[in-house]
Design a protein around this motif. Structure first.
Motif, PDB file in Angstrom:
ATOM      1  N   LEU A  82       0.861  -1.418   0.205  1.00  0.00           N
ATOM      2  CA  LEU A  82       0.030   0.188   0.057  1.00  0.00           C
ATOM      3  C   LEU A  82       0.218   1.341  -0.232  1.00  0.00           C
ATOM      4  CD1 LEU A  82      -2.797   1.522   0.184  1.00  0.00           C
ATOM      5  CD2 LEU A  82      -2.167   1.034   2.859  1.00  0.00           C
ATOM      6  N   TYR A 125      -1.076  -4.578  -4.879  1.00  0.00           N
ATOM      7  CA  TYR A 125      -0.299  -3.369  -5.394  1.00  0.00           C
ATOM      8  C   TYR A 125      -2.242  -1.786  -4.861  1.00  0.00           C
ATOM      9  CZ  TYR A 125       4.458  -3.429  -3.036  1.00  0.00           C
ATOM     10  OH  TYR A 125       5.704  -3.795  -2.533  1.00  0.00           O
ATOM     11  N   ASN A 126      -2.168  -1.843  -4.071  1.00  0.00           N
ATOM     12  CA  ASN A 126      -3.046  -0.319  -4.034  1.00  0.00           C
ATOM     13  C   ASN A 126      -2.354   0.832  -3.844  1.00  0.00           C
ATOM     14  OD1 ASN A 126      -4.675  -2.778  -4.204  1.00  0.00           O
ATOM     15  ND2 ASN A 126      -6.535  -1.508  -2.788  1.00  0.00           N
ATOM     16  N   ASN A 179      -2.586  -4.106  -9.566  1.00  0.00           N
ATOM     17  CA  ASN A 179      -2.444  -2.600  -9.203  1.00  0.00           C
ATOM     18  C   ASN A 179      -3.809  -1.731  -9.281  1.00  0.00           C
ATOM     19  OD1 ASN A 179      -0.563   0.343 -10.054  1.00  0.00           O
ATOM     20  ND2 ASN A 179      -1.155  -0.146  -8.277  1.00  0.00           N
ATOM     21  N   ARG A 180      -4.392  -1.346  -8.101  1.00  0.00           N
ATOM     22  CA  ARG A 180      -5.472  -0.737  -7.450  1.00  0.00           C
ATOM     23  C   ARG A 180      -4.825   0.468  -7.430  1.00  0.00           C
ATOM     24  NH1 ARG A 180     -10.736  -2.434  -7.558  1.00  0.00           N
ATOM     25  NH2 ARG A 180     -10.507  -1.703  -5.293  1.00  0.00           N
ATOM     26  N   ASN A 181      -5.744   1.955  -8.127  1.00  0.00           N
ATOM     27  CA  ASN A 181      -5.062   3.048  -7.558  1.00  0.00           C
ATOM     28  C   ASN A 181      -6.469   3.781  -7.731  1.00  0.00           C
ATOM     29  OD1 ASN A 181      -2.264   2.652  -7.901  1.00  0.00           O
ATOM     30  ND2 ASN A 181      -2.898   2.042 -10.027  1.00  0.00           N
ATOM     31  N   PHE A 200     -10.341   0.782   0.730  1.00  0.00           N
ATOM     32  CA  PHE A 200      -9.727   0.367   0.083  1.00  0.00           C
ATOM     33  C   PHE A 200      -8.115  -0.144   0.259  1.00  0.00           C
ATOM     34  CE2 PHE A 200      -7.445   1.948  -3.062  1.00  0.00           C
ATOM     35  CZ  PHE A 200      -7.046   1.600  -4.837  1.00  0.00           C
ATOM     36  N   GLU A 246      -8.086  -3.509   1.871  1.00  0.00           N
ATOM     37  CA  GLU A 246      -7.281  -4.657   1.117  1.00  0.00           C
ATOM     38  C   GLU A 246      -5.974  -5.185   1.648  1.00  0.00           C
ATOM     39  OE1 GLU A 246      -8.154  -3.419  -3.410  1.00  0.00           O
ATOM     40  OE2 GLU A 246     -10.503  -3.404  -2.922  1.00  0.00           O
ATOM     41  N   CYS A 247      -5.135  -4.768   1.570  1.00  0.00           N
ATOM     42  CA  CYS A 247      -3.929  -4.563   1.860  1.00  0.00           C
ATOM     43  C   CYS A 247      -3.226  -5.657   3.324  1.00  0.00           C
ATOM     44  CB  CYS A 247      -3.250  -3.381   2.040  1.00  0.00           C
ATOM     45  SG  CYS A 247      -1.344  -3.799   2.322  1.00  0.00           S
TER      46      CYS A 247
END
Length: 466
Positions: free
Chosen positions: A294, A322-323, A353-355, A414, A417-418
């Motif tokens: 994160l 990876y967020n 990868n989510r941003n 959000f 999730e990590c």
């Protein structure tokens, strides 16, 4: 190459002085390791945006500054300041002040037999043969100038050795503290070198945490070599919490044996310019690797994550998640690269990868990448970029939740999730507290983006199965 003659001369002077007083300076193998590292750094200099691995990150602020190693009087720190960083239920805490181990600030509480923890410098002096077996064997100084520079100045850091079959239930805490030089106003650099060896069938959790105790400019260039023997289970945490004037480059090089299970958890919340390199090599058959992270940036922060996963043996699996959360004018980077070598048949690799962008001026560069040289594998990768879902925000507000609290809930979900990928325990609880404190600051910025774009409205997704 952007390193000038003036900067090289400064590093040469620092290196010459370091070699005169470095631990193990009389050991031929260690002297050669350091000299080769410095020679490689002088040859290539700092990377530029013309280098593919650094195309999104400009390190000229580091390259053009003149940094010096901290002197022996740097940073007088009280026990009270260190106790504030305590992780409840940690097996022990090793404290490093400006790169040097501080025995008086450290604590060794509940270490069982089979677990050895000390400063690397002390281990080099007392038992150099144990260090020689692993130090410098895995980190690639040829492809990375920062790794070469770290190797040149490799002197102190954490040393962790877990004997075969030993299970350590509580985490080992390595705390790296940056503070101003007490003798002058020069810019300080540190090069922590950590060596973690988990023998076959052992289990251990190690937390690397980087903090600042003032607002001084500093450059921390850390490298960790982590060796997981056959059937070992290792969890590694990298926590970046330094001030907004700090430059931090960290490299985690993991070597995995047969059926080894290694998890890397990176949480980047601090620093001005941060580069986080994670490089596992699944060298033994049946290995599993989780790379979880994160990064949350605001202001002018630049947070770069570079993942290089090498599948070198058959029947291995890797997962990258990876967020990123970015506000104001923060810039995030995710560059995930998976290499499946010819002999690594039956590989199963996934990369996501989510941003989340909270400001119209925040920026994310994401580059998932696959290189497959085997013909019987399953590999997928993808990325998403979006903003807070206004529909979800409206729903929460319609239930009587004020806007700030509603935004905090969405951000926490959000980031959660990590957290969900971390094992319950002291390490996860510590990270959860740090994330909660960091997210609260995001809600104080006026630059939060609005609109009706959901997290998945702008999506890039690729799948490749061979």
């Amino acid at each position: 190459m952007i390193t000038t003659t003036e900067q090289l001369q400064s590093y040469l002077e620092s290196f010459s002085e370091f070699m005169k007083q470095s631990p193990g300076r009389d050991l031929a193998w260690l002297r050669k390791l350091r000299q080769d590292g410095f020679a490689r750094f002088c040859e290539v200099g700092f990377p530029t945006t013309r280098d593919e691995d650094w195309r999104f990150t400009n390190v000229s602020a580091i390259a053009k500054s003149v940094f010096h190693l901290a002197d022996n009087t740097a940073g007088a720190i009280s026990h009270h300041e260190i106790e504030a960083q305590r992780i409840p239920d940690a097996a022990c805490r090793l404290v490093f002040v400006n790169g040097r181990f501080s025995a008086e600030l450290s604590s060794f509480d509940t270490l069982p037999s089979g677990v050895e923890v000390s400063g690397l410098a002390a281990k080099i002096e007392s038992d150099p043969s144990s260090v020689e077996r692993h130090l410098g064997r895995y980190l690639n100084t040829q492809r990375d100038a920062f790794s070469a520079l770290n190797t040149a100045f490799a002197g102190d850091g954490g040393y962790v050795h877990v004997a075969r079959g030993t299970v350590l239930e509580h985490p080992i805490h390595l705390l790296f503290v940056s503070t101003g030089n007490s003798s002058d106003s020069s810019l300080l650099m540190t090069h922590p070198r950590n060596l973690i060896v988990a023998e076959a069938e052992s289990e251990v959790t190690v937390i690397e945490e980087y903090i600042s105790l003032d607002e001084s400019v500093s450059f921390c260039n850390a490298a960790t070599e982590l060796v997981a023997g056959d059937g070992a289970t290792v969890s590694h945490y990298m926590l970046e919490l330094e001030n907004r004037n700090a430059f931090n480059v960290s490299t985690l090089r993991m070597q995995q044996g047969r059926s080894a299970n290694v998890s890397s958890h990176s949480v980047l919340l601090g620093g001005a310019l941060v580069r986080n390199n994670v490089h596992p090599v699944l060298a033994g058959e049946g290995g599993e690797c989780l790379i979880n992270g994160l990064f949350a940036g605001s202001g002018e922060q630049h947070l770069d994550n570079y993942m290089l996963v090498e599948h070198a043996s058959p029947h291995c699996g890797s997962r990258q998640f990876y967020n990123g959360i970015l506000n104001d004018r923060a810039h995030g980077v995710f560059h995930g690269r998976i290499i499946v070598h010819k002999d690594a048949q039956k590989t199963d690799a996934k990369q996501t990868n989510r941003n989340l962008l909270l400001s119209d001026n925040a920026r994310i560069d994401t580059k998932p990448q696959l290189e497959i040289y085997a013909d019987d594998v399953k590999c997928t990768h993808g990325a998403t970029i979006g903003q807070i879902d206004e529909g979800a925000l409206f729903y929460l507000r319609s239930r009587g939740i004020e806007e700030a609290s509603a935004r905090k809930l969405l951000l926490s979900a959000f980031a959660g999730e990590c957290l969900d990928r971390m094992k319950p325990g002291a390490a996860r609880s510590h990270v959860e507290r740090l994330i909660d404190e960091s997210l609260a600051s995001f809600l104080q910025s006026p630059a939060t983006a609005s609109g009706e774009m959901t997290l998945c409205e702008r999506e890039l997704s690729w799948e490749e199965v061979g």
